[in-house]
Design an enzyme around this catalytic site. Structure first.
Site, PDB file in Angstrom:
ATOM      1  N   LYS A   1     -19.884   2.909   4.161  1.00  0.00           N
ATOM      2  CA  LYS A   1     -19.787   1.672   3.387  1.00  0.00           C
ATOM      3  C   LYS A   1     -19.966   1.968   1.891  1.00  0.00           C
ATOM      4  O   LYS A   1     -19.273   1.422   1.046  1.00  0.00           O
ATOM      5  CB  LYS A   1     -20.852   0.659   3.835  1.00  0.00           C
ATOM      6  CG  LYS A   1     -20.560  -0.017   5.132  1.00  0.00           C
ATOM      7  CD  LYS A   1     -19.481  -1.065   4.984  1.00  0.00           C
ATOM      8  CE  LYS A   1     -18.603  -1.271   6.184  1.00  0.00           C
ATOM      9  NZ  LYS A   1     -17.856  -0.240   6.784  1.00  0.00           N
TER      10      LYS A   1
ATOM     11  N   ASN B   1       7.079  -2.466   5.819  1.00  0.00           N
ATOM     12  CA  ASN B   1       5.759  -1.863   6.043  1.00  0.00           C
ATOM     13  C   ASN B   1       5.972  -0.676   6.973  1.00  0.00           C
ATOM     14  O   ASN B   1       6.703  -0.793   7.951  1.00  0.00           O
ATOM     15  CB  ASN B   1       4.835  -2.889   6.709  1.00  0.00           C
ATOM     16  CG  ASN B   1       3.504  -2.285   7.101  1.00  0.00           C
ATOM     17  OD1 ASN B   1       3.035  -1.336   6.477  1.00  0.00           O
ATOM     18  ND2 ASN B   1       2.896  -2.825   8.143  1.00  0.00           N
TER      19      ASN B   1
ATOM     20  N   TRP C   1       0.901  -1.157   0.000  1.00  0.00           N
ATOM     21  CA  TRP C   1       0.000   0.000   0.000  1.00  0.00           C
ATOM     22  C   TRP C   1       0.936   1.201   0.000  1.00  0.00           C
ATOM     23  O   TRP C   1       1.650   1.450   0.985  1.00  0.00           O
ATOM     24  CB  TRP C   1      -0.884  -0.012   1.245  1.00  0.00           C
ATOM     25  CG  TRP C   1      -1.933   1.047   1.255  1.00  0.00           C
ATOM     26  CD1 TRP C   1      -3.158   1.002   0.661  1.00  0.00           C
ATOM     27  CD2 TRP C   1      -1.869   2.330   1.896  1.00  0.00           C
ATOM     28  NE1 TRP C   1      -3.851   2.166   0.891  1.00  0.00           N
ATOM     29  CE2 TRP C   1      -3.088   2.998   1.647  1.00  0.00           C
ATOM     30  CE3 TRP C   1      -0.894   2.983   2.653  1.00  0.00           C
ATOM     31  CZ2 TRP C   1      -3.361   4.278   2.137  1.00  0.00           C
ATOM     32  CZ3 TRP C   1      -1.167   4.256   3.139  1.00  0.00           C
ATOM     33  CH2 TRP C   1      -2.394   4.886   2.867  1.00  0.00           C
TER      34      TRP C   1
ATOM     35  N   HIS D   1     -31.583  22.075   9.278  1.00  0.00           N
ATOM     36  CA  HIS D   1     -30.586  23.118   9.525  1.00  0.00           C
ATOM     37  C   HIS D   1     -29.605  23.245   8.366  1.00  0.00           C
ATOM     38  O   HIS D   1     -28.537  23.829   8.526  1.00  0.00           O
ATOM     39  CB  HIS D   1     -29.855  22.833  10.834  1.00  0.00           C
ATOM     40  CG  HIS D   1     -30.767  22.816  12.017  1.00  0.00           C
ATOM     41  ND1 HIS D   1     -31.400  23.936  12.508  1.00  0.00           N
ATOM     42  CD2 HIS D   1     -31.225  21.788  12.786  1.00  0.00           C
ATOM     43  CE1 HIS D   1     -32.173  23.622  13.529  1.00  0.00           C
ATOM     44  NE2 HIS D   1     -32.082  22.309  13.710  1.00  0.00           N
TER      45      HIS D   1
HETATM   46  C1  F6R Z   1     -14.372   0.941   7.151  1.00  0.00           C
HETATM   47  C2  F6R Z   1     -13.199   0.485   7.866  1.00  0.00           C
HETATM   48  C3  F6R Z   1     -12.313   1.509   8.493  1.00  0.00           C
HETATM   49  C4  F6R Z   1     -11.811   1.017   9.853  1.00  0.00           C
HETATM   50  C5  F6R Z   1     -10.788   2.002  10.443  1.00  0.00           C
HETATM   51  C6  F6R Z   1     -10.320   1.574  11.816  1.00  0.00           C
HETATM   52  O1  F6R Z   1     -15.092  -0.123   6.621  1.00  0.00           O
HETATM   53  O2  F6R Z   1     -12.927  -0.673   7.931  1.00  0.00           O
HETATM   54  O3  F6R Z   1     -12.950   2.728   8.610  1.00  0.00           O
HETATM   55  O4  F6R Z   1     -12.896   0.864  10.709  1.00  0.00           O
HETATM   56  O5  F6R Z   1      -9.689   2.097   9.588  1.00  0.00           O
HETATM   57  O6  F6R Z   1      -9.712   0.317  11.778  1.00  0.00           O
HETATM   58  P1  F6R Z   1      -9.482  -0.527  13.085  1.00  0.00           P
HETATM   59  O7  F6R Z   1     -10.807  -0.869  13.651  1.00  0.00           O
HETATM   60  O8  F6R Z   1      -8.729  -1.733  12.625  1.00  0.00           O
HETATM   61  O9  F6R Z   1      -8.687   0.329  14.029  1.00  0.00           O
END
Ligand code: F6R
Length: 620
Positions: free
Chosen positions: A494, A105, A79, A513
């Site tokens: 989502k 990473n 990534w 508002h």
């Molecule tokens: C949305 C999603 C992200 C995670 C966020 C936090 O579908 O998956 O918004 O919720 O990056 O990730 P965690 O819960 O792993 O800290």
């Protein structure tokens, strides 16, 4: 953020590494690469293949030009942080003499300074990529030239690096070992029989072993086929924590579904049931296994701050409603990425609750560290055993969702909600703010939720039809009130991340508002209708629905069974089982998850690997 695999053993490393990368691809899919230490009759060298794009591109390269046999290798799925996602910037990176191959990473924050230092030294060390990783590869190779082994070279190089990193390297002069290091970035060891593994998470090696070793902060680990040794960055020996992974390969596979996300949506009844298992004593009292805070410490709490990101933040918003209602303790919910920059007021009587599915989110981790320096206790709600966030917290409630591989969180969210309700009820029990029979009643209602989710999923036809009718929509709004407001936000998130649509969630009362100006003819508006038990809320929501409908919106109402008042105002009606308002998010979010998954799928998007995203965000 980036998936990393390392292997030493007796099998073909290429197969083990590529299989591991396939299971880690949800962590990043901008490019992929592999390096093998190849021993061709005493002529030991490193063979590398790497390619921009998804892992399938790398697999094609390897199929067209097979790599030589080898039993030692490393791999990476990226990534991108430093440098565009192209072939040159793909990992592994080689040292100037092709002696070292390195995958990484994280972000090396002082890379520009290190790069200048290297480039000033000699032209021979010229860097070919734009990455911070290549700088570390060159530094490793420089250390090896001074006659130390790869383990010591890694220790010395890590001492020079600032930032967050997992590094995994091989040395062409030593085909028997793979050496790795971690700071603020995930890495676990898989313990095999005559073989050992490294991975960003256990999915990398779950096919081969369920025995894992958790590493601490600032540690270097060296694996050979039959040994694992750990030191700190100064070479002082350290111990890892060994644990057994309680899920198996099938949990990391799609099992007949075309997307992990769809599989994970349909797994939610089980995930919720598992997260509720074993939480009550024979006397009917709630107990939370890993709660390492004493009852007295909990009684002393006079404020709670919940920190989290994204979907987990929305779970925190629901938790606020539950905790304040059941425990009468004030709760603030804060984005982890903002928390420490606003100088929050914290002390020993503030409990900080950090919610994270992955347990590795850098923003949340840094917020936890800040809270602990201010003497606050931190309780983590987390799905990943062995991850950094529970390790650095004072207490933890594990959710038992099993591995969540789809990039968009689904069962992770639902099980976080369950953990939040359990925490709220436990606090109410300890603080005596609710009677025992009231707590038992809510626990019974929670225990009925898996069955309710099943009925929502069994009724999926209306959602699938709706998704078909909305292909081509460019904007979608979501309205909710009370605990339905975070559900509206989650429905919109989502849709943004999967269907790349403009989607926004609003508290229904806020509509007038400002946002009501967005309403135009045919605009789809999802409305999460509170249960009728909360008449005031329900009727206010009804007014909001009438207001948007009067302006031409197409209303898609999620309302409980038997709620006939809503029928005349719903262009599409999605029925929800009747549950108390505080628990409604557990059932109301499910059709919204499914809708986003189906719509994105119909639009031809990759649901499990949406563009620009990665599953666990280990950089700030
Ligand atoms: C949305 C999603 C992200 C995670 C966020 C936090 O579908 O998956 O918004 O919720 O990056 O990730 P965690 O819960 O792993 O800290």
């Amino acid at each position: 953020m980036c998936g990393i695999v390392g292997y030493v053993g007796t099998r073909q490393a290429q197969d083990v590494v590529v299989d591991g990368l396939r299971r880690l691809e949800y962590r990043g899919y901008d490019s992929a690469g592999i390096a093998l230490v190849v021993d061709g009759d005493g002529d030991v060298r490193i063979a590398v293949a790497k390619k921009a794009g998804k892992l399938a591109n790398l697999e094609k390269v390897i199929a067209d030009t097979p790599l030589p046999a080898s039993t030692t290798g490393i791999g990476h799925t990226r990534w991108a942080t430093h440098g565009a996602p192209n072939d040159v910037n793909a990992h592994p990176h080689l040292g100037f003499g092709r002696r070292v191959a390195l995958v990484h990473n994280g972000i090396i924050e002082n890379f520009a300074e290190l790069r200048e230092r290297i480039e000033a030294d000699s032209e021979q060390l010229g860097l070919v990529s734009e990455t911070d990783t290549e700088v570390a590869a060159q530094l490793l190779e420089l250390q090896l030239a001074s006659d130390v082994d790869l383990t010591e070279a890694m220790q010395r190089v890590c001492g020079q690096l600032d930032g967050a990193f997992t590094l995994v390297a091989v040395d062409a002069h030593d085909p028997t070992r793979v050496v790795a290091a971690r700071r603020n970035s995930p890495l676990v060891v898989g313990i095999g029989d005559g073989e050992n593994f490294l991975g960003s998470d256990v999915a990398a090696f779950i096919e081969h072993t369920r025995e894992a070793l958790e590493l601490g902060q600032d540690q270097v680990v060296t694996i050979t086929a039959d040994s694992v040794s750990i030191t700190d960055f100064h070479g002082v020996p350290q111990e890892g924590r060994r644990y057994h992974v309680d899920w198996d390969l099938s949990a990391a596979e799609k099992e007949g579904h075309d997307w992990f996300m769809r599989k994970e949506i349909y797994e939610q009844p089980r995930a919720v049931a598992d997260s509720l298992l074993g939480r009550r004593t024979a006397e009917g009292l709630l107990h939370l296994d890993e709660m390492r805070l004493s009852d007295q410490e909990l009684r002393d709490i006079d404020k709670i701050i919940i920190i989290a990101c994204g979907t987990s933040f929305y779970a925190g918003m629901v938790a606020k409603y539950a905790i304040e209602h059941w425990c009468r303790v004030p709760v603030e919910v804060e984005l982890a990425s903002e928390f420490r920059y606003r100088d929050p007021i914290l002390d020993y009587s503030t409990l900080v609750v950090a919610i994270s599915q992955s347990g590795e989110t850098a923003d949340t981790l840094q917020a936890i560290r800040h809270a602990r320096t201010q003497r606050s206790k931190v309780l983590a709600i987390c799905n990943t055993n062995g991850s950094t966030i529970p390790r650095e917290s004072d207490a933890v409630i594990y959710t038992h969702a099993g591995p969540e591989i789809g990039v968009a969180s689904t069962k992770g969210f639902l099980t976080q909600l369950v953990a939040c309700y359990l925490l709220a009820l436990y606090l109410a029990q300890v603080k005596g703010t609710r009677f025992g029979d009231e707590i038992t009643q809510v626990v019974h209602e929670l225990e009925a939720i898996p069955g309710h989710i099943e009925s929502v999923l069994a009724d999926d036809a209306v959602v699938l039809e709706l998704a078909q009718s909305l292909v081509g929509a460019t904007s979608v709004l979501f309205l909710g009130r009370h605990a339905g407001y975070p559900v509206a936000l989650e429905g919109a998130l989502k849709l943004k991340e999967l269907a790349y649509l403009h989607a926004e969630g609003f508290a229904a009362g806020e509509l007038k508002h400002g946002p009501i100006a967005l309403i135009e003819s045919g605009l789809p508006v999802f409305c999460v209708v509170p249960p009728r038990g909360r008449d005031q809320l329900h009727d206010k929501m009804l007014s909001g629905i009438q207001e948007v409908r009067a302006r031409g919106a197409r209303t898609i109402c999620l309302a409980e069974e038997g709620d006939d008042k809503i029928t005349p105002y719903a262009d599409v009606l999605i029925r929800l089982p009747a549950v108390p308002v505080l628990l409604q998010p557990l059932v109301a979010v499910v059709p919204l998850q499914l809708f986003a998954c189906e719509l994105a799928s119909l639009m031809g998007h990759d649901v499990d690997q949406p563009r620009n995203l990665a599953k666990s965000v280990t950089v700030e």
